[in-house]
Write a protein that holds these residues in place. Structure first.
Motif, PDB file in Angstrom:
ATOM      1  N   ALA A 213       0.746  -1.416   0.047  1.00  0.00           N
ATOM      2  CA  ALA A 213       0.154  -0.035  -0.073  1.00  0.00           C
ATOM      3  C   ALA A 213       0.811   1.173   0.083  1.00  0.00           C
ATOM      4  CB  ALA A 213      -0.709  -0.010   1.261  1.00  0.00           C
ATOM      5  N   THR A 214       2.081   1.196   0.324  1.00  0.00           N
ATOM      6  CA  THR A 214       3.046   2.423   0.638  1.00  0.00           C
ATOM      7  C   THR A 214       3.920   2.787  -0.798  1.00  0.00           C
ATOM      8  OG1 THR A 214       3.367   1.567   2.688  1.00  0.00           O
ATOM      9  CG2 THR A 214       4.890   3.089   1.758  1.00  0.00           C
ATOM     10  N   ALA A 215       4.383   1.737  -1.431  1.00  0.00           N
ATOM     11  CA  ALA A 215       5.320   2.392  -2.680  1.00  0.00           C
ATOM     12  C   ALA A 215       5.488   0.912  -3.347  1.00  0.00           C
ATOM     13  CB  ALA A 215       6.423   2.872  -2.161  1.00  0.00           C
ATOM     14  N   PRO A 216       5.678   1.156  -4.836  1.00  0.00           N
ATOM     15  CA  PRO A 216       5.881  -0.229  -5.518  1.00  0.00           C
ATOM     16  C   PRO A 216       7.230  -0.703  -5.083  1.00  0.00           C
ATOM     17  CG  PRO A 216       5.912   1.936  -6.945  1.00  0.00           C
ATOM     18  CD  PRO A 216       5.559   2.291  -5.416  1.00  0.00           C
ATOM     19  N   ASP A 217       7.433  -1.995  -5.272  1.00  0.00           N
ATOM     20  CA  ASP A 217       8.591  -2.773  -4.922  1.00  0.00           C
ATOM     21  C   ASP A 217       9.365  -2.330  -3.644  1.00  0.00           C
ATOM     22  OD1 ASP A 217      10.108  -4.827  -5.602  1.00  0.00           O
ATOM     23  OD2 ASP A 217      11.308  -3.846  -7.042  1.00  0.00           O
ATOM     24  N   LEU A 218       8.706  -2.013  -2.571  1.00  0.00           N
ATOM     25  CA  LEU A 218       9.445  -1.650  -1.575  1.00  0.00           C
ATOM     26  C   LEU A 218      10.217  -2.620  -0.884  1.00  0.00           C
ATOM     27  CD1 LEU A 218       9.998   0.896   0.258  1.00  0.00           C
ATOM     28  CD2 LEU A 218       7.548   0.417   1.457  1.00  0.00           C
ATOM     29  N   ALA A 219       9.825  -3.709  -0.552  1.00  0.00           N
ATOM     30  CA  ALA A 219      10.537  -4.613   0.156  1.00  0.00           C
ATOM     31  C   ALA A 219      11.954  -5.163  -0.192  1.00  0.00           C
ATOM     32  CB  ALA A 219       9.675  -6.133   0.043  1.00  0.00           C
ATOM     33  N   SER A 220      12.135  -4.699  -1.703  1.00  0.00           N
ATOM     34  CA  SER A 220      13.436  -5.030  -2.023  1.00  0.00           C
ATOM     35  C   SER A 220      14.498  -3.594  -1.875  1.00  0.00           C
ATOM     36  CB  SER A 220      13.552  -5.234  -3.578  1.00  0.00           C
ATOM     37  OG  SER A 220      13.246  -3.832  -4.349  1.00  0.00           O
ATOM     38  N   ARG A 221      13.776  -2.591  -1.190  1.00  0.00           N
ATOM     39  CA  ARG A 221      14.470  -1.340  -1.075  1.00  0.00           C
ATOM     40  C   ARG A 221      14.809  -1.269   0.587  1.00  0.00           C
ATOM     41  NH1 ARG A 221      11.734  -0.179  -5.622  1.00  0.00           N
ATOM     42  NH2 ARG A 221      13.012   1.196  -7.138  1.00  0.00           N
ATOM     43  N   LEU A 222      14.304  -2.166   1.294  1.00  0.00           N
ATOM     44  CA  LEU A 222      14.327  -1.927   2.676  1.00  0.00           C
ATOM     45  C   LEU A 222      15.492  -3.011   3.316  1.00  0.00           C
ATOM     46  CD1 LEU A 222      10.737  -1.797   3.718  1.00  0.00           C
ATOM     47  CD2 LEU A 222      12.421   0.050   3.582  1.00  0.00           C
ATOM     48  N   PRO A 223      16.202  -2.302   4.392  1.00  0.00           N
ATOM     49  CA  PRO A 223      17.448  -3.119   4.936  1.00  0.00           C
ATOM     50  C   PRO A 223      16.821  -4.284   5.663  1.00  0.00           C
ATOM     51  CG  PRO A 223      17.704  -0.682   5.607  1.00  0.00           C
ATOM     52  CD  PRO A 223      16.293  -0.924   4.914  1.00  0.00           C
ATOM     53  N   LYS A 224      17.590  -5.245   6.238  1.00  0.00           N
ATOM     54  CA  LYS A 224      17.244  -6.552   7.055  1.00  0.00           C
ATOM     55  C   LYS A 224      16.713  -5.623   8.486  1.00  0.00           C
ATOM     56  CE  LYS A 224      20.392  -9.645   6.897  1.00  0.00           C
ATOM     57  NZ  LYS A 224      21.429 -10.387   6.933  1.00  0.00           N
ATOM     58  N   LEU A 225      15.877  -6.535   9.165  1.00  0.00           N
ATOM     59  CA  LEU A 225      15.432  -6.074  10.513  1.00  0.00           C
ATOM     60  C   LEU A 225      16.247  -6.702  11.307  1.00  0.00           C
ATOM     61  CD1 LEU A 225      11.717  -5.729   9.895  1.00  0.00           C
ATOM     62  CD2 LEU A 225      13.145  -3.947  10.580  1.00  0.00           C
ATOM     63  N   MET A 226      16.661  -6.148  12.513  1.00  0.00           N
ATOM     64  CA  MET A 226      17.651  -6.907  13.636  1.00  0.00           C
ATOM     65  C   MET A 226      17.298  -6.454  14.979  1.00  0.00           C
ATOM     66  SD  MET A 226      19.913  -9.242  11.943  1.00  0.00           S
ATOM     67  CE  MET A 226      21.314  -9.463  12.465  1.00  0.00           C
ATOM     68  N   PRO A 227      17.580  -7.457  16.173  1.00  0.00           N
ATOM     69  CA  PRO A 227      17.198  -6.667  17.364  1.00  0.00           C
ATOM     70  C   PRO A 227      18.316  -5.707  17.525  1.00  0.00           C
ATOM     71  CG  PRO A 227      17.494  -9.160  17.447  1.00  0.00           C
ATOM     72  CD  PRO A 227      17.730  -8.660  16.110  1.00  0.00           C
ATOM     73  N   SER A 228      17.724  -4.672  18.504  1.00  0.00           N
ATOM     74  CA  SER A 228      18.560  -3.358  18.719  1.00  0.00           C
ATOM     75  C   SER A 228      19.993  -3.771  19.536  1.00  0.00           C
ATOM     76  CB  SER A 228      17.792  -2.419  19.494  1.00  0.00           C
ATOM     77  OG  SER A 228      16.363  -2.207  19.180  1.00  0.00           O
ATOM     78  N   THR A 229      20.151  -4.989  20.120  1.00  0.00           N
ATOM     79  CA  THR A 229      21.248  -5.309  20.810  1.00  0.00           C
ATOM     80  C   THR A 229      22.387  -5.784  19.996  1.00  0.00           C
ATOM     81  OG1 THR A 229      20.308  -7.303  21.323  1.00  0.00           O
ATOM     82  CG2 THR A 229      20.484  -5.761  23.136  1.00  0.00           C
TER      83      THR A 229
END
Ligand code: XUL
Length: 520
Positions: free
Chosen positions: A230-246
């Motif tokens: 819903a936000t922008a086309p092909d957004l997943a490929s433009r986002l970094p990986k998610l990791m715990p803050s520690t």
């Protein structure tokens, strides 16, 4: 032994706090103020001029250049870089930085070039929208509508679609500048961008700051595919990986060895300023609520389980120490205080102290809604302050009454809009530049009917970042770090005054009605 550096990239400055693990004390503090130290970026308060009051952006290269100046300053302060074991970081939340695909490949920090020379060619958008931007009202409504309403958004991400959050900002960019969006290989938050600069390669995003994007599900700490679409086309490929803050993201790039760093300095994932502040005030577990009086005023506390704001102004983020945290944010913080001080030609002493001696709590019925810039809580897009009270006040002649009205409004609004969090604190830890003011802190103590404790160190985001770096080394736990570094100055504790508490309990009703009358 060793020391850890915590860096905070805030709206107006870049600050470093160094903690020494031999003495368990803060050993060095250094600060670069963009408006003063880097005037060539034409951002006196860290923000580029824009004719549209809803648009607020900064030049990401200003933060990058400030990092080099900051390390030079720490050298000037006598820091032994050879003892630094790790670096952690903090940044103003929600701002997004747009980079070309080459950023992902690494290998762009080259000896002999300045940091800005290395990074400038990688930007696919020269300006970064920051947390003060309120230009995405339409995008917020459209994303919510596609996802089936604001309820889905709040329950999934912990926040209603919010103008300043990165998701709606990305949506607007993709819509208005599709060719630059196409040229974008990765989109970072300011925190993960700055962490990447230290690593010389694209860093992951931490769960904490990623909670402020309107893109991540708080349930599994993963991108939500429905919202991404819903936000922008092909957004997943433009986002970094998610990791715990520690997470330790890697080691400091050899580019920085000229400052005297060792080759094995660990870089912990950066996070948002309020998340770092939660650690820096010792509020990582439930029971301590905190108020930060800075460029933005914020109220935050650790939370065991997700409880969202039905009115949509408050937020839930992933607590860097595990669990969750609540946050509410007010845009008319120090900007509004500076505005009133300057409009009336007051010194800080006249503002911070004298004005409160000269006026009574409750201000004789005079009230202000302090919307000098568009407000976030409650949402007000057309900036304009409103006044109610006697004619002297309304003709704006009484400077002291104006100061009191502003500060009482800031405290009232915070009390009213934090109701959804549930627990009412008995103690508040107040931090940030304005926490020095005795008069202001008394108002907050009386409005909340809570004891106000003040920290020895006002720079809670950078302190929190240094503590996070130490914690992620595995040698120190949160409890030990909190005991050593989150020290309150007991001589500065302020107790609520019963008579004033009664005055403010009555005023709360009137303030709330005034706010509703104006904002609907
Ligand atoms: C929080 C917020 C601000 C920024 C800038 O949601 O927008 O507090 O983090 O400090």
């Amino acid at each position: 032994m060793s020391s850890y550096i915590g860096i905070d990239c805030s709206t107006q400055s870049l600050t470093a706090v160094v903690i020494d693990m031999d003495t368990m004390r803060v050993s060095h503090i250094a600060c670069v103020t963009y408006g003063i130290d880097l005037p060539e970026y034409e951002s006196p308060q860290g923000v580029l001029a824009n004719a549209d009051p809803l648009v607020r952006r900064s030049n990401p290269l200003m933060w990058v250049e400030a990092l080099e100046v900051l390390f030079e300053r720490l050298k000037g302060e006598g820091l032994d870089f050879g003892r630094v074991a790790g670096i952690g970081g903090s940044a103003q939340q929600h701002g997004s930085v747009y980079l070309k695909g080459e950023f992902l490949k690494g290998d762009w920090l080259k000896e002999g070039r300045t940091l800005t020379e290395c990074v400038a060619p990688l930007l696919s958008r020269s300006e970064a929208p920051i947390w003060m931007d309120s230009s995405t009202f339409d995008e917020c409504r459209s994303i919510e509508a596609i996802c089936g309403g604001s309820d889905y958004m709040r329950k999934t991400t912990g926040s209603a679609a919010t103008e300043r959050f990165a998701g709606p900002q990305i949506s607007r960019f993709a819509k208005l500048e599709p060719e630059h969006y196409d040229d974008t290989g990765v989109i970072h938050l300011i925190s993960s961008f700055m962490c990447s600069v230290l690593l010389g390669t694209s860093a992951p995003l931490d769960y904490g700051d990623a909670s402020g994007m309107n893109l991540m599900s708080l349930k599994g700490f993963a991108w939500d595919p429905l919202i991404l679409d819903a936000t922008a086309p092909d957004l997943a490929s433009r986002l970094p990986k998610l990791m715990p803050s520690t997470t330790v993201a890697g080691v400091l790039h050899p580019y920085f060895k000229r400052f005297g760093f060792r080759s094995d300095v660990k870089v912990t994932l950066w996070s948002g300023d309020n998340l770092n502040s939660l650690i820096g005030v010792g509020g990582w577990k439930t029971g301590t609520a905190a108020i930060s009086l800075g460029t933005s005023d914020t109220y935050f506390s650790a939370m065991d389980k997700v409880n969202v704001d039905p009115e949509g102004c408050g937020h839930v983020f992933a607590n860097p120490a595990g669990g969750y945290m609540s946050l509410i944010c007010f845009k008319n913080g120090s900007f509004a205080r500076e505005r009133v001080r300057d409009d009336y030609g007051l010194s800080w002493k006249e503002f911070d102290n004298d004005a409160f001696q000269l006026t009574p709590p409750g201000n004789g019925g005079c009230m202000m809604l302090p919307y000098f810039t568009p407000e976030i809580t409650p949402l007000v897009l057309n900036a304009c302050p409103f006044y109610k009270g006697n004619s002297l006040f309304e003709s704006k002649k009484d400077a002291s009454a104006m100061v009191r009205a502003l500060v009482e409004a800031q405290a009232m609004s915070m009390r009213i809009h934090s109701g959804w969090i549930g627990s009412k604190p008995k103690k508040l830890r107040v931090t940030g530049g304005a926490s020095k003011s005795e008069g202001m802190c008394q108002v907050f103590a009386d409005v909340f009917n809570a004891t106000v404790e003040r920290m020895n160190l006002e720079d809670s985001p950078s302190l929190g970042a240094a503590m996070r770096a130490a914690q992620s080394s595995g040698e120190w736990d949160w409890a030990k770090l909190t005991k050593a570094f989150c020290v309150c100055d007991s001589s500065k504790t302020i107790k609520p005054i019963e008579r004033n508490v009664e005055i403010y309990a009555e005023m709360r009703e009137r303030y709330s009605a005034f706010e509703k009358e104006i904002t609907g």
